[in-house]
Motif scaffolding. Structure first.
Motif, PDB file in Angstrom:
ATOM      1  N   LEU A 177       0.830  -1.097   0.161  1.00 34.72           N
ATOM      2  CA  LEU A 177      -0.061   0.174   0.096  1.00 34.72           C
ATOM      3  C   LEU A 177       0.813   1.264  -0.189  1.00 34.72           C
ATOM      4  O   LEU A 177       1.867   1.401   0.645  1.00 34.72           O
ATOM      5  CB  LEU A 177      -0.863   0.076   1.356  1.00 34.72           C
ATOM      6  CG  LEU A 177      -1.791  -1.204   1.561  1.00 34.72           C
ATOM      7  CD1 LEU A 177      -2.415  -1.232   2.905  1.00 34.72           C
ATOM      8  CD2 LEU A 177      -2.996  -1.315   0.207  1.00 34.72           C
ATOM      9  N   SER A 178       0.379   2.136  -0.790  1.00 27.28           N
ATOM     10  CA  SER A 178       1.039   3.706  -0.520  1.00 27.28           C
ATOM     11  C   SER A 178      -0.062   4.769  -0.190  1.00 27.28           C
ATOM     12  O   SER A 178      -0.374   4.860   0.839  1.00 27.28           O
ATOM     13  CB  SER A 178       1.970   3.992  -1.739  1.00 27.28           C
ATOM     14  OG  SER A 178       1.205   3.891  -2.967  1.00 27.28           O
ATOM     15  N   SER A 179      -0.677   5.324  -1.359  1.00 27.77           N
ATOM     16  CA  SER A 179      -1.526   6.196  -0.973  1.00 27.77           C
ATOM     17  C   SER A 179      -2.782   5.452  -1.405  1.00 27.77           C
ATOM     18  O   SER A 179      -3.859   6.244  -2.008  1.00 27.77           O
ATOM     19  CB  SER A 179      -1.394   7.540  -1.831  1.00 27.77           C
ATOM     20  OG  SER A 179      -1.265   7.297  -2.930  1.00 27.77           O
ATOM     21  N   ASP A 180      -3.052   4.232  -0.988  1.00 28.42           N
ATOM     22  CA  ASP A 180      -4.462   3.766  -1.607  1.00 28.42           C
ATOM     23  C   ASP A 180      -5.436   3.742  -0.707  1.00 28.42           C
ATOM     24  O   ASP A 180      -5.137   4.232   0.384  1.00 28.42           O
ATOM     25  CB  ASP A 180      -3.830   2.083  -1.664  1.00 28.42           C
ATOM     26  CG  ASP A 180      -2.805   1.617  -2.813  1.00 28.42           C
ATOM     27  OD1 ASP A 180      -3.498   1.893  -3.920  1.00 28.42           O
ATOM     28  OD2 ASP A 180      -1.956   1.625  -2.446  1.00 28.42           O
ATOM     29  N   SER A 181      -6.606   3.146  -0.706  1.00 30.84           N
ATOM     30  CA  SER A 181      -7.466   2.897   0.248  1.00 30.84           C
ATOM     31  C   SER A 181      -7.662   1.484   0.473  1.00 30.84           C
ATOM     32  O   SER A 181      -7.477   0.675  -0.085  1.00 30.84           O
ATOM     33  CB  SER A 181      -8.889   3.283  -0.385  1.00 30.84           C
ATOM     34  OG  SER A 181      -9.035   4.629  -0.583  1.00 30.84           O
ATOM     35  N   ARG A 223       0.115   6.214   8.012  1.00 33.78           N
ATOM     36  CA  ARG A 223       0.562   5.875   6.852  1.00 33.78           C
ATOM     37  C   ARG A 223       0.252   6.655   5.541  1.00 33.78           C
ATOM     38  O   ARG A 223       0.759   6.211   4.606  1.00 33.78           O
ATOM     39  CB  ARG A 223       0.777   4.299   6.820  1.00 33.78           C
ATOM     40  CG  ARG A 223       1.731   3.618   7.478  1.00 33.78           C
ATOM     41  CD  ARG A 223       1.870   2.199   7.204  1.00 33.78           C
ATOM     42  NE  ARG A 223       2.336   2.195   5.768  1.00 33.78           N
ATOM     43  CZ  ARG A 223       2.134   1.033   4.923  1.00 33.78           C
ATOM     44  NH1 ARG A 223       1.848  -0.164   5.425  1.00 33.78           N
ATOM     45  NH2 ARG A 223       2.263   1.096   3.615  1.00 33.78           N
ATOM     46  N   GLY A 224      -0.596   7.446   5.774  1.00 33.27           N
ATOM     47  CA  GLY A 224      -1.299   8.085   4.383  1.00 33.27           C
ATOM     48  C   GLY A 224      -2.176   7.202   3.556  1.00 33.27           C
ATOM     49  O   GLY A 224      -2.277   7.525   2.422  1.00 33.27           O
ATOM     50  N   ILE A 225      -2.698   6.229   4.268  1.00 31.96           N
ATOM     51  CA  ILE A 225      -3.585   5.353   3.499  1.00 31.96           C
ATOM     52  C   ILE A 225      -5.136   5.665   3.846  1.00 31.96           C
ATOM     53  O   ILE A 225      -5.322   5.955   5.109  1.00 31.96           O
ATOM     54  CB  ILE A 225      -3.341   3.816   3.885  1.00 31.96           C
ATOM     55  CG1 ILE A 225      -1.988   3.478   3.547  1.00 31.96           C
ATOM     56  CG2 ILE A 225      -4.498   2.966   3.427  1.00 31.96           C
ATOM     57  CD1 ILE A 225      -1.539   2.193   4.147  1.00 31.96           C
ATOM     58  N   HIS A 226      -5.904   5.699   3.080  1.00 32.31           N
ATOM     59  CA  HIS A 226      -7.197   6.195   3.402  1.00 32.31           C
ATOM     60  C   HIS A 226      -8.065   5.133   3.777  1.00 32.31           C
ATOM     61  O   HIS A 226      -7.879   3.860   3.444  1.00 32.31           O
ATOM     62  CB  HIS A 226      -8.178   6.696   1.937  1.00 32.31           C
ATOM     63  CG  HIS A 226      -7.176   7.884   1.191  1.00 32.31           C
ATOM     64  ND1 HIS A 226      -7.453   9.014   1.671  1.00 32.31           N
ATOM     65  CD2 HIS A 226      -6.540   7.846   0.502  1.00 32.31           C
ATOM     66  CE1 HIS A 226      -6.673   9.838   1.126  1.00 32.31           C
ATOM     67  NE2 HIS A 226      -6.239   9.046   0.165  1.00 32.31           N
ATOM     68  N   ALA A 241     -14.014  11.228  -4.601  1.00 29.87           N
ATOM     69  CA  ALA A 241     -12.704  11.366  -4.888  1.00 29.87           C
ATOM     70  C   ALA A 241     -11.745  10.216  -4.289  1.00 29.87           C
ATOM     71  O   ALA A 241     -10.543  10.092  -4.870  1.00 29.87           O
ATOM     72  CB  ALA A 241     -12.112  12.615  -4.585  1.00 29.87           C
ATOM     73  N   LEU A 242     -12.180   9.464  -3.425  1.00 32.11           N
ATOM     74  CA  LEU A 242     -11.310   8.299  -2.803  1.00 32.11           C
ATOM     75  C   LEU A 242     -10.968   7.253  -3.679  1.00 32.11           C
ATOM     76  O   LEU A 242     -11.608   6.956  -4.620  1.00 32.11           O
ATOM     77  CB  LEU A 242     -12.052   7.862  -1.628  1.00 32.11           C
ATOM     78  CG  LEU A 242     -12.062   8.602  -0.307  1.00 32.11           C
ATOM     79  CD1 LEU A 242     -12.934   7.738   0.745  1.00 32.11           C
ATOM     80  CD2 LEU A 242     -10.455   9.002   0.335  1.00 32.11           C
ATOM     81  N   PRO A 243      -9.882   6.720  -3.736  1.00 31.27           N
ATOM     82  CA  PRO A 243      -9.381   5.672  -4.612  1.00 31.27           C
ATOM     83  C   PRO A 243     -10.240   4.591  -4.366  1.00 31.27           C
ATOM     84  O   PRO A 243     -10.430   4.331  -3.072  1.00 31.27           O
ATOM     85  CB  PRO A 243      -7.687   5.535  -4.556  1.00 31.27           C
ATOM     86  CG  PRO A 243      -7.546   6.190  -3.235  1.00 31.27           C
ATOM     87  CD  PRO A 243      -8.511   7.299  -2.930  1.00 31.27           C
ATOM     88  N   GLU A 244     -10.647   3.624  -5.560  1.00 30.70           N
ATOM     89  CA  GLU A 244     -11.244   2.448  -4.963  1.00 30.70           C
ATOM     90  C   GLU A 244     -10.461   1.725  -4.103  1.00 30.70           C
ATOM     91  O   GLU A 244      -8.941   1.541  -4.484  1.00 30.70           O
ATOM     92  CB  GLU A 244     -11.561   1.602  -6.217  1.00 30.70           C
ATOM     93  CG  GLU A 244     -12.565   2.353  -7.190  1.00 30.70           C
ATOM     94  CD  GLU A 244     -12.992   1.320  -8.270  1.00 30.70           C
ATOM     95  OE1 GLU A 244     -13.762   0.297  -8.214  1.00 30.70           O
ATOM     96  OE2 GLU A 244     -12.445   1.857  -9.465  1.00 30.70           O
TER      97      GLU A 244
END
Lengths: 375, 375
Positions: free
Chosen positions: A184-188, A209-212, A255-258
């Protein structure tokens, strides 16, 4: 010869290799052994929650007094400070856990204590140190535990004891699940059962960690209040199950990533909502089944949506030679807790009110914070 | 300007980029274009199974005549020899496949043909060569296809045409599924739908590699006969679903290792039998859903049995830049076929009896061998 047998039987309750003889016999011997005990380097007598047979925890458990045991040269005697009642502790007592403790057994799996005294060969621990059994092991619901030095992990003693007592099972599960399945990086991520302690930890550790995080809670009267509470922890979105009963479920994400990773601790329809929200090629990790319903998956979810379904079990993870890694992560989590970035609601309950705490942990009094025994 | 438009419209049916104009208009132009056609390097006219709209295949498909198309310098004109009717072809016509061909479209996805003529810049193919579209592409149910040289993979022409026509979809799926999910050596695999072509290929390719196969078939009158047939292909064990309805299911395996990998093309209870037979930590791969029922999995299968559930879709695998790898494996499979070590039952049907073959492929005449159109 008889003396040797007696001593082994007694040590059962202090966490050593479990043997099969019942503890009624042991209780009858209590006084004799107690008298003999003070001749050597002995632990104080201990009070413990024991069960002689598997069954409903409120029926099969009781608090008994246990005699002192010898502290051998590599042993450490720990005065327990706090230990939680986790759902898996309840399952172990019920006998529905795959690793079935041999009865009679003492309840509890994680906790924190203070070193009371050490054996002559112990070098790295001293009286006053705070320690946790790491990897965790059976029998933390008692006032004194004698186990070999290698069992204990010394921790920083500046954090509240209820966090030290609970850091292993729930926060570590959340951390591992965020690490072990997707890069995971900037994922959800999406999860159901978001109000559980693991759920709250997932929200905070993801946020850290910047994950949604996209969170699913069951419908309840105080939904709005719960949503606000989880958002305060860092949740990006919180939906009730009924809010997700729409055709264009992905439209709710804005706007959140799937999400590429999902966590399921409920099962049934709630697991299906996690699967629906996952993106093409995503993974759902099941770590609990609160609804007691199986996970149902369409053929096309596998073939065309390319979803992968996995499971997570902390006990298995830790048994795979991960003791050292486990301790490093505990320290990392304790640091995050100390910084005030990982919080969850708990209730400290005096050990002699165990039956009240158990009743709450069994869900007989509605939604309750995590019950943590204070010794 | 109008000429250009016409030509593009026509090429649609010969497998080029599909465009949206209906083919009624094209049919009306047939004679004009035909006359103009012979001026350039043109293909023969083609007969094709087309559908103008998605729906029940026996209602929406018909055979039409298509005019010649120009063979450009990099093009190869192939006289089709044989092409199968696969379940996925039926799903594409029904419009229930995730990749929905733009209508009007020609049916079929794989097949084999013989090079009829080549464009002036084509170097590596010559008239008489046997070729397959690889990776496969839409529109193999027609007598002549004109596509760029790069589309075609030249194969050995000593194997029966029905095997060359069918080697891509089913045998390649079986091969990939045995390779991509677990690192198998002398392990076991378990599968349901074992009488399917993929199932039969799994048995033989596993056997070829020293891997044991445990096979599940549905209950039927001729169970014993089917079992013998599959065992002759190399199946270690074959069970009907009802034979697996016992408490000690693992006891049926005898000395065979518990399977680490399972294949599911059925769903429902049959998928649950695969899950039951899998060993701790095993993986089940779903590649079909013949029973039209979802896969249902208990929470403990994920957490404590540590099962992983995945899906396999050949079309996705091939689209992931695997064209070269795909051709190498096709050659490998054709070698195995040539050695007589990979067999499955097929029925060659003259192209003009398409409707009979389709009826059988749709399952309207009970269990039938794979239908392969012979042009």
């Amino acid at each position: 010869m008889m003396e040797g047998v007696r001593r082994v039987a007694l040590r059962t309750f202090h966490g050593r290799s479990t043997i099969g003889n019942g503890f009624r016999r042991i209780s009858r011997r209590y006084q004799t052994v107690n008298i003999r005990g003070f001749a050597a380097n002995m632990s104080p007598p201990s009070k413990a929650v024991v069960y002689e047979e598997h069954g409903p925890p409120d029926q099969v458990t009781r608090i008994i007094n246990l005699p002192p045991v010898e502290i051998k040269e590599n042993d450490v005697c720990v005065k327990m400070l706090a230990a939680p009642i986790n759902p898996s502790d309840i399952n172990r007592i019920q006998g529905v856990y795959p690793v079935r403790p041999t009865v009679p057994a003492i309840g509890g799996y994680e906790g924190v204590g203070e070193v009371q005294s050490v054996g002559s060969a112990v070098r790295d621990l001293s009286p006053g140190d705070w320690v946790i059994p790491s990897p965790p092991s059976f029998g933390t619901w008692q006032t004194y535990i004698v186990k070999e030095e290698s069992v204990w992990h010394k921790i920083n003693n500046v954090i509240p004891m209820e966090y030290a007592a609970t850091v292993t099972v729930n926060p570590l599960s959340a951390l591992r699940m965020l690490e072990d399945f997707e890069n995971l990086s900037s994922d959800s991520v999406v999860q159901n059962g978001a109000t559980s302690i693991v759920g709250q930890c997932v929200i905070q550790l993801a946020n850290f960690r910047g994950i949604h995080s996209i969170n699913i809670i069951r419908d309840r009267v105080e939904s709005e209040e719960v949503k606000q509470r989880l958002k305060k922890l860092g949740a990006d979105e919180v939906f009730t199950e009924s809010e997700l009963g729409v055709k264009n479920i992905k439209g709710l994400l804005g706007a959140l990533p799937e999400p590429v990773l999902g966590f399921n601790c409920v099962g049934g329809d709630s697991a299906s909502l996690v699967l629906k929200l996952l993106r093409q090629g995503g993974t759902m990790v099941t770590y609990g089944g609160m609804a007691r319903k199986p996970v149902t998956v369409s053929t096309s979810s596998f073939i065309f949506k390319d979803l992968a379904l996995r499971g997570f079990w902390l006990q298995k993870w830790m048994s795979a030679g991960k003791a050292k890694e486990c301790r490093a992560m505990i320290d990392q989590l304790l640091d995050i807790i100390q910084e005030g970035k990982l919080k969850y609601e708990m209730q400290l309950v005096p050990f002699n009110e165990f039956s009240v705490a158990l009743d709450k942990a069994l869900g007989n009094q509605g939604s309750q914070p995590k019950q943590v025994l204070k010794f």
